[in-house]
Design an enzyme around this catalytic site. Structure first.
Site, PDB file in Angstrom:
ATOM      1  N   GLU A  46     -28.952   6.796 -45.324  1.00  0.00           N
ATOM      2  CA  GLU A  46     -28.633   7.420 -44.044  1.00  0.00           C
ATOM      3  C   GLU A  46     -29.436   8.705 -43.906  1.00  0.00           C
ATOM      4  O   GLU A  46     -29.536   9.489 -44.857  1.00  0.00           O
ATOM      5  CB  GLU A  46     -27.140   7.727 -43.961  1.00  0.00           C
ATOM      6  CG  GLU A  46     -26.721   8.425 -42.669  1.00  0.00           C
ATOM      7  CD  GLU A  46     -25.219   8.692 -42.619  1.00  0.00           C
ATOM      8  OE1 GLU A  46     -24.461   7.880 -43.153  1.00  0.00           O
ATOM      9  OE2 GLU A  46     -24.833   9.731 -42.068  1.00  0.00           O
ATOM     10  N   GLU A  81     -26.620  17.109 -37.040  1.00  0.00           N
ATOM     11  CA  GLU A  81     -25.176  17.082 -36.830  1.00  0.00           C
ATOM     12  C   GLU A  81     -24.728  18.495 -36.477  1.00  0.00           C
ATOM     13  O   GLU A  81     -25.290  19.474 -36.983  1.00  0.00           O
ATOM     14  CB  GLU A  81     -24.439  16.617 -38.082  1.00  0.00           C
ATOM     15  CG  GLU A  81     -24.710  15.190 -38.472  1.00  0.00           C
ATOM     16  CD  GLU A  81     -23.910  14.791 -39.700  1.00  0.00           C
ATOM     17  OE1 GLU A  81     -22.855  14.149 -39.535  1.00  0.00           O
ATOM     18  OE2 GLU A  81     -24.335  15.126 -40.821  1.00  0.00           O
TER      19      GLU A  81
END
Length: 698
Positions: A577, A582
């Site tokens: 990932e 974020e």
């Protein structure tokens, strides 16, 4: 975003395409006044600017100090921008070559992909867009070192080297904490000026860059200095306007010792560094990696010289035991030789957590063994031998250690045999033995060629996929590019992802992913998540999106990628990932970039925050990007590179690199979860995440 857990941070490394211009000597055709000097365009501070007189033409040029290969230029214009301009390079500051030209400059923030070389780079403007002069908040030149600073390594030469300092705040903040590869530990000094921290590289090196990851207590004025003896120092970089956060500094120098000499603190506290990294190149070597049996992974898995090839790929393997239960099902001996960095062999959890433990491979014919590369799981051997055998019964030791350190160990050996085995006699902990990879190199044998890596991106790169979100107001994302992810989220999230009701165009060139407080399918909130998995999967490139994130407590917007094999049954985190961005509402002034893999994931993910103290990323659009190839990933915000995950560093300090295969893109606006926590009385709904565009270049 982490598929099953929250995110933490770790140490960065150096970018491959490096910011070359920051802090370098700069001149201009004119300045509007003393408050807008040329130097303000290369100081790394978006709050200072250069502006010219109100006439055409004008120019700003930076001296990189040596000839460099130029790959991109980032311009951050003030309102007074240039409509027509050129980017030019020069070897001598007199004769100029055009590498970019436009008559329709849009102003704002521009990142220009170019291809050229020179010691000097300038912007030459010929038509202003306003009645004022031209003005740049920042003029950034990126590239790779050329003839003036050749072969700059991406390996941190300072990692785990001897570090000393003028002072320490207390016993918990020693100098060694700034070179341990852990961004959760730090050195901090006494609260006075001057202060210094220095690193002994072990031998004289050619120094081409440093990266300083500051804690809040940073240095406003400091010098980077080198020395051959630790006594007489040469200043190779100096600033009086240090911005704090993460500073990646390109420079030219040499020495055995490197130090940061702080002369003015930015706060009332001392100086404090999470990490002090040093990058080396040229005749000085690549920064302290060793040869022979003691090397612990300072390089990638590079085949040894003299015609040696990988002999062990997909060859028959046996082991003392293997695990097939709990967290490691099907962890047979063959998994150590399949060249899949996400699979591993482990000794049995029922009868294999004992000494000795071993794993062996049959090369198919007698071979001359010259190198063995071991990528360990945290269950590694502190004492083991590498052995060879002609028949699988009678063994000869060709390497032995009682101080194995785990992670990646590259062992230069010399032996002959058809069979090769790792024979462990002391475990590092209460578990057994486990290897992600056991590579054997040499000549002879009966080798099967392993799969080739995908090709790296082109130079220059070209746009291969994009979505500009220019649909009419109320329309949903293009179904030839995006698939809606529906249902509940992971990580303890509270939203229900609807089938397009929360993901629509606004008619102004933006996609809106809206989080709402409403009850649907047993959830208290709704939102949207879309991905490209059914339409666009790719390996390597420049991936970029311009986004205005949502804010307030409990919101968790993200721009990320997941390994495409997740869709075909490979579980997370084995799929890999890549979190490009974020943001959590409770930390408004930071965004995060993080990698997740089997050996480092969730709260132990490998990443770095980008912080602009006192700001709120939800208040405006920002450009989030990653540059990804077979050796590294460099993450940036608004063109500022702040974190590089270098493959060799990851393998030697965290675990396998699992990113050399296709990935797909995901955009979502989560509510609640383990990391941001639930909304509270301060939370505001609805919350909109706006996406101007997503682009991929290769």
């Amino acid at each position: 975003m982490a598929t099953f857990a929250l995110v933490a941070t770790q140490s960065p490394a150096k970018a491959a395409d490096t910011l070359l211009s920051q802090g370098k000597a700069v001149t201009a055709s004119s300045t509007e006044n003393a408050g807008t000097p040329a130097s303000a365009a290369v100081d790394g501070n978006d709050g200072t600017r250069w502006s010219s007189a109100a006439a055409d033409p004008q120019w700003l040029q930076v001296d990189l100090g040596a000839t460099q290969n130029i790959t991109s230029v980032a311009l951050n214009w003030e309102t007074a921008y240039a409509k027509a301009f050129k980017i030019q390079t020069s070897a001598n500051g007199t004769a100029w070559t055009d590498i970019y030209s436009t008559t329709t400059g849009p102003g704002g923030k521009q990142t220009l992909t170019v291809n050229g070389s020179g010691r000097y780079v300038r912007i030459y403007t010929t038509q202003r867009a306003t009645q004022y002069g031209v003005s740049l908040w920042e003029f950034q030149v990126f590239g790779s070192t050329g003839t003036g600073n050749a072969a700059c390594s991406t390996t941190n030469a300072a990692l785990n080297k001897t570090a000393t300092a003028s002072s320490t705040e207390n016993g918990g903040t020693p100098a060694s904490a700034a070179v341990d590869g852990n961004n959760g530990t730090r050195w901090s000094s006494a609260a006075s000026d001057p202060q210094w921290i220095q690193i002994d590289l072990g031998s004289t090196q050619s120094i081409c860059g440093v990266q300083l990851s500051w804690e809040t207590a940073y240095g406003k004025a400091y010098q980077i200095q080198t020395s051959d003896n630790g006594t007489t120092w040469n200043t190779v970089y100096s600033t009086t306007t240090g911005p704090g956060a993460t500073e990646l500094i390109t420079l030219t120098g040499s020495g055995r010792y490197v130090r940061m000499n702080g002369t003015q603190r930015a706060t009332q506290y001392g100086y404090s560094l999470w990490e002090f990294q040093v990058f080396t190149g040229g005749s000085g070597g690549n920064g302290g990696t060793t040869t022979g049996g003691g090397d612990n992974g300072g390089t990638g898995t590079t085949p040894p010289a003299d015609g040696a090839v990988l002999l062990s790929y997909n060859k028959p393997a046996t082991a003392s035991t293997y695990q097939d239960a709990n967290s490691c099902t099907g962890c047979t001996a063959a998994k150590a030789f399949d060249e899949d960095p996400a699979t591993r062999w482990a000794t049995s959890d029922s009868n294999g957590w004992v000494d000795p433990g071993w794993i062996s491979v049959d090369l198919g014919a007698t071979a001359h063994i010259t190198q063995v590369v071991l990528q360990w799981d945290p269950a590694y051997a502190t004492a083991y031998q590498i052995q060879t055998s002609p028949d699988g019964n009678n063994w000869t030791s060709i390497y032995s250690t009682t101080t194995g350190k785990g992670f990646k160990e590259t062992l230069n050996v010399d032996g002959n045999g058809r069979y090769v085995r790792m024979y462990g006699t002391a475990r590092s902990n209460g578990y057994g033995y486990s290897l992600y990879t056991f590579d054997v190199y040499g000549t002879g044998g009966n080798p099967t060629p392993p799969p080739a890596l995908p090709p790296n991106p082109g130079n220059p790169e070209h746009l291969v996929w994009s979505d500009e979100f220019n649909g009419a107001a109320g329309t949903k994302p293009d179904t030839s590019k995006w698939t809606q992810d529906t249902g509940g989220g992971q990580n303890g999230e509270l939203e229900y992802y609807t089938n397009g009701d929360n993901t629509t165009m606004d008619g102004n060139g933006d996609l809106v992913i809206e989080a709402r407080k409403e009850n649907v399918e047993g959830h208290q909130y709704t939102s949207g998540r879309i991905n490209t998995s059914d339409h666009f999967n790719f390996t390597y490139g420049h991936v970029e999106a311009r986004i205005k994130v949502s804010g307030t407590q409990g919101l968790w917007p993200a721009f990320w990628m997941l390994g495409s094999n997740f869709k075909t049954g490979t579980p997370w985190p084995a799929s890999g990932e890549i979190d490009i961005m974020e943001h959590v509402g409770k930390v408004p002034d930071s965004v995060y970039s993080t990698l997740h893999a089997p050996a480092y994931n969730g709260g132990n993910g490998y990443g770095q925050p980008y912080t602009v103290a006192g700001s709120d990323f939800a208040s405006d659009f920002h450009t989030y990007a990653v540059d990804w190839d077979s050796s590294h990933m460099t993450f940036s915000v608004d063109g500022k590179a702040f974190f590089t995950a270098d493959k060799a560093t990851v393998e030697s300090t965290r675990g396998p690199w699992v990113y050399d295969h296709p990935f797909y893109i995901i955009l979502n606006n989560a509510v609640g979860g383990d990391w941001p926590g639930a909304p509270d009385a301060t939370s505001v709904f609805p919350q909109k995440m706006l996406v101007d565009y997503v682009r991929v270049s290769q």
